[in-house]
Design an enzyme around this catalytic site. Structure first.
Site, PDB file in Angstrom:
ATOM      1  N   ALA A   1       0.861  -1.182   0.000  1.00 39.61           N
ATOM      2  CA  ALA A   1       0.000   0.000   0.000  1.00 39.61           C
ATOM      3  C   ALA A   1       0.894   1.229   0.000  1.00 39.61           C
ATOM      4  CB  ALA A   1      -0.897  -0.028   1.236  1.00 39.61           C
TER       5      ALA A   1
ATOM      6  N   GLY B   1       0.725  -5.197   1.135  1.00 42.22           N
ATOM      7  CA  GLY B   1      -0.490  -5.254   0.318  1.00 42.22           C
ATOM      8  C   GLY B   1      -0.221  -5.807  -1.075  1.00 42.22           C
TER       9      GLY B   1
ATOM     10  N   GLU C   1      -0.292  -9.431  -0.760  1.00 44.07           N
ATOM     11  CA  GLU C   1      -1.702  -9.793  -0.546  1.00 44.07           C
ATOM     12  C   GLU C   1      -2.489  -9.789  -1.861  1.00 44.07           C
ATOM     13  OE1 GLU C   1      -1.953  -6.874   2.656  1.00 44.07           O
ATOM     14  OE2 GLU C   1      -2.781  -8.440   3.944  1.00 44.07           O
TER      15      GLU C   1
ATOM     16  N   GLU D   1       4.716  -4.905   7.107  1.00 46.29           N
ATOM     17  CA  GLU D   1       3.761  -4.075   7.872  1.00 46.29           C
ATOM     18  C   GLU D   1       4.181  -3.868   9.321  1.00 46.29           C
ATOM     19  OE1 GLU D   1       2.858  -6.299   5.613  1.00 46.29           O
ATOM     20  OE2 GLU D   1       0.950  -5.765   4.675  1.00 46.29           O
TER      21      GLU D   1
HETATM   22  N1  DAK Z   1       4.582   3.261  -0.869  1.00 41.67           N
HETATM   23  C1  DAK Z   1       4.946   4.409  -1.460  1.00 41.67           C
HETATM   24  N2  DAK Z   1       6.075   4.547  -2.172  1.00 41.67           N
HETATM   25  C2  DAK Z   1       6.878   3.478  -2.286  1.00 41.67           C
HETATM   26  C3  DAK Z   1       6.569   2.232  -1.692  1.00 41.67           C
HETATM   27  C4  DAK Z   1       5.340   2.138  -0.949  1.00 41.67           C
HETATM   28  N3  DAK Z   1       4.914   0.995  -0.378  1.00 41.67           N
HETATM   29  N4  DAK Z   1       7.556   1.362  -1.964  1.00 41.67           N
HETATM   30  C5  DAK Z   1       8.445   2.040  -2.713  1.00 41.67           C
HETATM   31  N5  DAK Z   1       8.052   3.323  -2.909  1.00 41.67           N
HETATM   32  C6  DAK Z   1       8.736   4.367  -3.642  1.00 41.67           C
HETATM   33  C7  DAK Z   1       9.941   4.882  -2.880  1.00 41.67           C
HETATM   34  O1  DAK Z   1       9.548   5.837  -1.913  1.00 41.67           O
HETATM   35  C8  DAK Z   1      10.749   5.484  -3.985  1.00 41.67           C
HETATM   36  O2  DAK Z   1      10.231   6.734  -4.311  1.00 41.67           O
HETATM   37  P1  DAK Z   1      11.208   8.019  -4.613  1.00 41.67           P
HETATM   38  O3  DAK Z   1      12.029   8.178  -3.393  1.00 41.67           O
HETATM   39  O4  DAK Z   1      12.009   7.584  -5.833  1.00 41.67           O
HETATM   40  O5  DAK Z   1      10.270   9.137  -4.890  1.00 41.67           O
HETATM   41  C9  DAK Z   1      10.505   4.553  -5.160  1.00 41.67           C
HETATM   42  O6  DAK Z   1       9.292   3.855  -4.829  1.00 41.67           O
HETATM   43  C10 DAK Z   1      11.581   3.516  -5.362  1.00 41.67           C
HETATM   44  O7  DAK Z   1      11.797   2.863  -4.131  1.00 41.67           O
HETATM   45  P2  DAK Z   1      13.258   2.670  -3.487  1.00 41.67           P
HETATM   46  O8  DAK Z   1      14.160   3.779  -3.900  1.00 41.67           O
HETATM   47  O9  DAK Z   1      13.062   2.450  -2.039  1.00 41.67           O
HETATM   48  O10 DAK Z   1      13.715   1.339  -4.233  1.00 41.67           O
HETATM   49  P3  DAK Z   1      14.735   0.243  -3.674  1.00 41.67           P
HETATM   50  O11 DAK Z   1      14.966  -0.682  -4.825  1.00 41.67           O
HETATM   51  O12 DAK Z   1      15.909   0.882  -3.019  1.00 41.67           O
HETATM   52  O13 DAK Z   1      13.929  -0.540  -2.539  1.00 41.67           O
HETATM   53  C11 DAK Z   1      12.010  -1.683  -1.620  1.00 41.67           C
HETATM   54  C12 DAK Z   1      12.830  -1.328  -2.876  1.00 41.67           C
HETATM   55  C13 DAK Z   1      10.730  -2.415  -2.091  1.00 41.67           C
HETATM   56  C14 DAK Z   1      12.810  -2.639  -0.731  1.00 41.67           C
HETATM   57  C15 DAK Z   1      11.660  -0.378  -0.826  1.00 41.67           C
HETATM   58  O14 DAK Z   1      11.111   0.573  -1.739  1.00 41.67           O
HETATM   59  C16 DAK Z   1      10.698  -0.592   0.279  1.00 41.67           C
HETATM   60  O15 DAK Z   1      11.038  -1.091   1.351  1.00 41.67           O
HETATM   61  N6  DAK Z   1       9.444  -0.171   0.039  1.00 41.67           N
HETATM   62  C17 DAK Z   1       8.393  -0.249   1.063  1.00 41.67           C
HETATM   63  C18 DAK Z   1       7.855  -1.664   1.165  1.00 41.67           C
HETATM   64  C19 DAK Z   1       6.806  -1.772   2.226  1.00 41.67           C
HETATM   65  O16 DAK Z   1       7.046  -1.472   3.415  1.00 41.67           O
HETATM   66  N7  DAK Z   1       5.656  -2.229   1.804  1.00 41.67           N
HETATM   67  C20 DAK Z   1       4.524  -2.449   2.721  1.00 41.67           C
HETATM   68  C21 DAK Z   1       3.682  -1.223   2.791  1.00 41.67           C
HETATM   69  S1  DAK Z   1       2.464  -1.377   4.034  1.00 41.67           S
HETATM   70  C22 DAK Z   1      -4.949  -1.746   5.018  1.00 41.67           C
HETATM   71  C23 DAK Z   1      -4.707  -2.981   4.516  1.00 41.67           C
HETATM   72  C24 DAK Z   1      -3.446  -3.258   4.017  1.00 41.67           C
HETATM   73  C25 DAK Z   1      -2.438  -2.304   4.066  1.00 41.67           C
HETATM   74  C26 DAK Z   1      -2.714  -1.087   4.559  1.00 41.67           C
HETATM   75  C27 DAK Z   1      -3.960  -0.787   5.049  1.00 41.67           C
HETATM   76  N8  DAK Z   1      -6.246  -1.447   5.552  1.00 41.67           N
HETATM   77  C28 DAK Z   1      -7.230  -2.493   5.615  1.00 41.67           C
HETATM   78  C29 DAK Z   1      -6.561  -0.111   5.960  1.00 41.67           C
HETATM   79  C30 DAK Z   1      -1.160  -2.635   3.531  1.00 41.67           C
HETATM   80  C31 DAK Z   1      -0.059  -2.041   4.003  1.00 41.67           C
HETATM   81  C32 DAK Z   1       1.209  -2.163   3.291  1.00 41.67           C
HETATM   82  O17 DAK Z   1       1.328  -2.735   2.242  1.00 41.67           O
END
Ligand code: DAK
Length: 259
Positions: free
Chosen positions: A65, A110, A113, A133
């Site tokens: 997400a 997400g 998921e 998460e």
């Molecule tokens: N959201 C927003 N932007 C993201 C992102 C994300 N999840 N993942 C990556 N990006 C963006 C980065 O901010 C970056 O943007 P700029 O800085 O270039 O503007 C760009 O994508 C490239 O990312 P990186 O520079 O970080 O790329 P790397 O290859 O170095 O790293 C990475 C890749 C996948 C390891 C890293 O980007 C990372 O850790 N990303 C976050 C992964 C993460 O934590 N995902 C889980 C998110 S929480 C809900 C139900 C479900 C959910 C929420 C609510 N409800 C029922 C209300 C779900 C929650 C989630 O999924």
């Protein structure tokens, strides 16, 4: 179908739905969730489409997400975001045709998921999956806690979710979370070969089989077998059953129409 954050291509009864926000690693913002619901509903209603393939543009399948959008949500906005997500995921999960995830890279939170809401998951050997998460102070909210445990067992699901660690495709396969891992350059060819094989079969039979298998998780054995018997009987009300069995007797390939 024209979308801002998705690309939908259709060919030979197969639709490819591609997440297309590569600069944000295809992170799911509200706009994408709304589009995903609309695309899913349209593909479900499209009788020419037998199988849907879900994949991502660039180096990610979906990196979760959108954290930038979620970061400052109020409680009410959080509820709206959650509702959009649930509607989009339900559309994918309840699709009356098989949905195959082609996991081409990061499938995190997400994003993983999304893959788990699909019927079958093929992944590139470069793919990385996991649930970060808990590192963000939340836990999986789009079905991850439920589906991971069903596929991998309680202990493996807990380890993955509690730790927030990211694992490679090979390890995820060993855990039972993926159907197949293939070399990166063969991912789409492998997925399309499988999709083509499924698309050539009787669509109504495949649809009912999906219903029976999905419900096997919530029905007891007696109820499940009763559903199977009912759906099996329904197949005999279709032209496809007549065509399939006639084609076998006549030693030719069946041509199914979905009727
Ligand atoms: N959201 C927003 N932007 C993201 C992102 C994300 N999840 N993942 C990556 N990006 C963006 C980065 O901010 C970056 O943007 P700029 O800085 O270039 O503007 C760009 O994508 C490239 O990312 P990186 O520079 O970080 O790329 P790397 O290859 O170095 O790293 C990475 C890749 C996948 C390891 C890293 O980007 C990372 O850790 N990303 C976050 C992964 C993460 O934590 N995902 C889980 C998110 S929480 C809900 C139900 C479900 C959910 C929420 C609510 N409800 C029922 C209300 C779900 C929650 C989630 O999924």
């Amino acid at each position: 179908m024209e979308f801002k954050n998705l690309i939908v291509d259709k060919k030979d009864g197969i639709a490819i739905l591609k997440f297309n926000r590569p600069k944000a690693l295809n992170a799911l913002n509200s706009e994408t969730l709304i589009e995903l619901k609309a695309a899913g509903e349209a593909l479900n209603a499209d009788k020419t489409i037998k199988v849907v393939v879900v994949t991502g543009e660039g180096k990610a399948f979906v990196a979760g997400a959108d954290i930038l959008e979620m970061k400052d949500l109020t409680a009410l906005e959080g509820m709206a975001f959650s509702a959009r997500g649930h509607e989009a995921f339900a559309t994918l999960e309840n699709m009356e045709k098989p949905v195959i995830a082609a996991v081409n890279g990061f499938a995190l939170g997400g994003g993983f998921e999304v893959a788990l809401a699909c019927d079958i998951i093929y992944a590139s050997d470069r793919a990385k999956v996991g649930f970060p998460e808990t590192t963000l102070g939340i836990h999986p909210g789009f079905g991850g806690t439920q589906r991971t445990a069903k596929l991998a067992g309680l202990a493996k699901a807990k380890e993955l979710i509690f730790s927030g660690k990211t694992i490679g495709a090979a390890e995820a396969y060993e855990m039972g979370l993926l159907n197949k891992v293939v070399p990166d350059d063969q991912l789409m060819a492998s997925v399309m070969a499988l999709a083509g094989k499924i698309a050539a079969n009787g669509p109504f039979a495949v649809r009912l089989a999906k219903e029976c298998v999905n419900k096997s998780l919530s029905l007891d054995n007696k109820e499940g077998l009763a559903l199977e018997a009912k759906d099996f009987g329904l197949c005999f009300a279709t032209k496809d059953q007549k065509e399939g069995m006639t084609a076998f007797v006549e030693k030719r390939k069946a041509t199914f129409t979905g009727e």
